[in-house]
Design a protein around this motif. Structure first.
Motif, PDB file in Angstrom:
ATOM      1  N   SER A 246      -5.062  48.067  61.296  1.00 16.93           N
ATOM      2  CA  SER A 246      -4.027  48.564  62.215  1.00 16.93           C
ATOM      3  C   SER A 246      -3.546  47.476  63.165  1.00 16.93           C
ATOM      4  O   SER A 246      -3.612  47.602  64.396  1.00 16.93           O
ATOM      5  N   THR A 247      -3.041  46.400  62.583  1.00 16.15           N
ATOM      6  CA  THR A 247      -2.483  45.308  63.365  1.00 16.15           C
ATOM      7  C   THR A 247      -1.124  44.909  62.801  1.00 16.15           C
ATOM      8  O   THR A 247      -0.752  45.283  61.684  1.00 16.15           O
ATOM      9  N   ILE A 248      -0.384  44.130  63.598  1.00 18.26           N
ATOM     10  CA  ILE A 248       0.808  43.439  63.119  1.00 18.26           C
ATOM     11  C   ILE A 248       0.554  41.943  63.277  1.00 18.26           C
ATOM     12  O   ILE A 248       0.145  41.483  64.352  1.00 18.26           O
ATOM     13  N   THR A 249       0.775  41.194  62.210  1.00 15.98           N
ATOM     14  CA  THR A 249       0.661  39.745  62.254  1.00 15.98           C
ATOM     15  C   THR A 249       2.061  39.161  62.342  1.00 15.98           C
ATOM     16  O   THR A 249       2.910  39.455  61.490  1.00 15.98           O
ATOM     17  N   ALA A 250       2.310  38.363  63.373  1.00 17.06           N
ATOM     18  CA  ALA A 250       3.617  37.735  63.578  1.00 17.06           C
ATOM     19  C   ALA A 250       3.583  36.305  63.041  1.00 17.06           C
ATOM     20  O   ALA A 250       2.588  35.588  63.187  1.00 17.06           O
ATOM     21  N   PHE A 251       4.700  35.892  62.423  1.00 14.67           N
ATOM     22  CA  PHE A 251       4.809  34.565  61.831  1.00 14.67           C
ATOM     23  C   PHE A 251       6.085  33.868  62.284  1.00 14.67           C
ATOM     24  O   PHE A 251       7.109  34.516  62.540  1.00 14.67           O
ATOM     25  N   TRP A 252       6.019  32.555  62.346  1.00 17.04           N
ATOM     26  CA  TRP A 252       7.214  31.728  62.424  1.00 17.04           C
ATOM     27  C   TRP A 252       7.562  31.319  61.009  1.00 17.04           C
ATOM     28  O   TRP A 252       6.687  30.958  60.215  1.00 17.04           O
ATOM     29  N   TYR A 253       8.873  31.366  60.670  1.00 17.73           N
ATOM     30  CA  TYR A 253       9.298  31.112  59.299  1.00 17.73           C
ATOM     31  C   TYR A 253      10.099  29.825  59.182  1.00 17.73           C
ATOM     32  O   TYR A 253      11.079  29.625  59.895  1.00 17.73           O
ATOM     33  N   ASP A 254       9.665  28.973  58.265  1.00 21.11           N
ATOM     34  CA  ASP A 254      10.384  27.746  57.914  1.00 21.11           C
ATOM     35  C   ASP A 254      11.216  28.058  56.678  1.00 21.11           C
ATOM     36  O   ASP A 254      10.701  28.091  55.555  1.00 21.11           O
ATOM     37  N   ALA A 255      12.517  28.313  56.882  1.00 21.05           N
ATOM     38  CA  ALA A 255      13.378  28.765  55.798  1.00 21.05           C
ATOM     39  C   ALA A 255      13.622  27.684  54.752  1.00 21.05           C
ATOM     40  O   ALA A 255      13.890  27.996  53.585  1.00 21.05           O
ATOM     41  N   GLU A 256      13.533  26.437  55.135  1.00 19.12           N
ATOM     42  CA  GLU A 256      13.778  25.359  54.175  1.00 19.12           C
ATOM     43  C   GLU A 256      12.651  25.260  53.150  1.00 19.12           C
ATOM     44  O   GLU A 256      12.887  25.046  51.961  1.00 19.12           O
ATOM     45  N   ASN A 257      11.426  25.429  53.619  1.00 18.63           N
ATOM     46  CA  ASN A 257      10.270  25.273  52.744  1.00 18.63           C
ATOM     47  C   ASN A 257       9.630  26.593  52.320  1.00 18.63           C
ATOM     48  O   ASN A 257       8.713  26.598  51.491  1.00 18.63           O
ATOM     49  N   GLY A 258      10.095  27.693  52.903  1.00 13.51           N
ATOM     50  CA  GLY A 258       9.538  28.992  52.545  1.00 13.51           C
ATOM     51  C   GLY A 258       8.122  29.206  53.022  1.00 13.51           C
ATOM     52  O   GLY A 258       7.356  29.937  52.389  1.00 13.51           O
ATOM     53  N   THR A 259       7.767  28.621  54.156  1.00 12.10           N
ATOM     54  CA  THR A 259       6.399  28.720  54.651  1.00 12.10           C
ATOM     55  C   THR A 259       6.320  29.580  55.906  1.00 12.10           C
ATOM     56  O   THR A 259       7.244  29.606  56.728  1.00 12.10           O
ATOM     57  N   LEU A 260       5.200  30.270  56.057  1.00 12.38           N
ATOM     58  CA  LEU A 260       4.927  31.131  57.198  1.00 12.38           C
ATOM     59  C   LEU A 260       3.785  30.543  58.005  1.00 12.38           C
ATOM     60  O   LEU A 260       2.763  30.137  57.447  1.00 12.38           O
ATOM     61  N   SER A 261       3.947  30.516  59.337  1.00  9.01           N
ATOM     62  CA  SER A 261       2.903  30.033  60.240  1.00  9.01           C
ATOM     63  C   SER A 261       2.538  31.161  61.193  1.00  9.01           C
ATOM     64  O   SER A 261       3.401  31.683  61.909  1.00  9.01           O
TER      65      SER A 261
END
Length: 383
Positions: A246-261
């Motif tokens: 029961s959590t939400i994980t937030a990510f920053w998205y690098d659209a050029e490389n398709g990576t989530l941080s």
């Protein structure tokens, strides 16, 4: 500068949404569980000025049509047939429909097997060339090309996940629970509850092919069980709702490389809650100012405000869904209303959204639908 621009775009969107809400209406489609006579996709109309929704009625038949997706041409709809076997194979199905514009009724075109058992989520790519499907029981993701009639061709790509998680009861094998695409239609994201990963694939819409990105996935907290996934309007941030913890994980998205941080993990529950709960759905408001998460057990919608600079979430409280087991929630495209589908009380409850603070106010309308699982909107007059 980018943050300022994003805020300006969000403000303009909110103004435009308010204007549209005063003018038009939307058609609402509901995916459901059920066998005959309650099998299929239901439809109703939402009046954006008053918030009133017409009585839902059966639009098109399909067994366990739990999740639906609309084609960008607004003339076709696709529904999973969430079963374990279809056509003599260990697979579920996907049914293609054409939409009758005047009534919203659905005419079946054809059906294809989904490339795995228990299809539970699907999306149409931005160019309208393919349907991508997540198979929960099969632990796989599949691409079904769309033909010139809006029907489905056999799978052009099927990828099976491998592994397991720390929860022996729920994570004994891969369980692909959703598939989403980024705004550029370049990358697909598959949340797999069984292995605590969000897999990232490069997507070729012309060929209907998925290939693993590098890195191939982002891992969430062990035992979290990522279920559904959503981008904000700017495409800079993404949010996964984790069913098991029961959590939400937030990510920053690098659209050029398709990576989530990963940038944050936040609970969807009040601190004093001691019962059993599984989270089900995450929705980003069109303005980007709010994120909503649905709780099954606490039977509520958790509200979060969004820090526009960091994408982090700030808890702002909970609103009861006035029913049992909210399987799905969805904000309409104008950002004026949220509908909560309460699976175990056979109801869909309508809420009006306060544009200033994101809070939900029940309109008093409760729709009766057998085991509602999914809510999707199609803009009509005033769009």
């Amino acid at each position: 500068m980018k943050t300022t621009l994003a805020l300006a775009v969000a403000w303009l969107f909110a103004c435009a949404s308010t204007t549209r809400a005063a003018e038009g209406r939307e058609r609402v489609y509901f995916g459901t569980y059920g066998q005959a006579p309650n099998e299929g996709v239901f439809v109703a109309d939402l009046d954006l000025a008053t918030g009133l929704v017409t009585e839902p009625h059966l639009a098109g038949r399909a067994v366990n049509a739990s999740f639906v997706a609309l084609h960008p041409d607004h003339r076709h709809l696709y529904a999973v047939a969430e079963v374990s076997s279809r056509g003599g194979r260990r697979s579920g199905g996907v049914v293609a429909f054409s939409i009758v514009p005047e009534t919203g009724m659905l005419r079946p075109i054809n059906e294809q097997i989904s490339g795995g058992a228990g299809p539970c989520h699907l999306v149409v790519d931005k160019g309208g060339k393919n349907v991508l499907v997540a198979n929960y029981e099969g632990g796989s993701v599949c691409v079904l090309p769309i033909d010139e009639r809006g029907g489905l061709r056999p799978a052009s790509s099927v990828i099976l996940h491998h592994g397991k998680g720390v929860n022996r009861e729920r994570q004994e094998a891969p369980h692909a629970h959703s598939v989403n695409l980024d705004a550029a239609n370049h990358f697909a994201f598959v949340a797999d509850l069984g292995v605590d990963k969000i897999f990232v694939y490069r997507f070729d819409p012309k060929a209907g092919k998925l290939t693993p990105n590098q890195p191939t996935a982002v891992t969430v907290t062990p035992g979290a069980g990522p279920r559904h996934f959503a981008f904000d309007a700017t495409g800079r941030f993404a949010y996964a709702i984790d069913e098991l913890d029961s959590t939400i994980t937030a990510f920053w998205y690098d659209a050029e490389n398709g990576t989530l941080s990963r940038i944050q993990v936040v609970s969807t529950l009040p601190k004093d809650f001691r019962g059993v709960n599984t989270a089900s759905e995450v929705v980003v408001h069109p303005s980007g100012k709010f994120v909503y998460g649905a709780n099954r057990g606490h039977d509520s919608v958790a509200l979060f405000s969004v820090d526009p600079a960091s994408g982090k979430l700030n808890p702002e409280g909970h609103e009861p869904t006035q029913g049992k087991t909210p399987r799905n929630i969805a904000v309409d495209p104008t950002g004026a209303y949220l509908l909560a589908a309460n699976q175990d009380s056979n109801s869909v409850v309508v809420f009006r959204i306060d544009a200033a603070n994101g809070r939900l106010r029940p309109t008093g309308q409760k729709l009766r639908i057998h085991e509602p699982v999914c809510v999707r909107y199609l803009m009509l007059g005033g769009s």
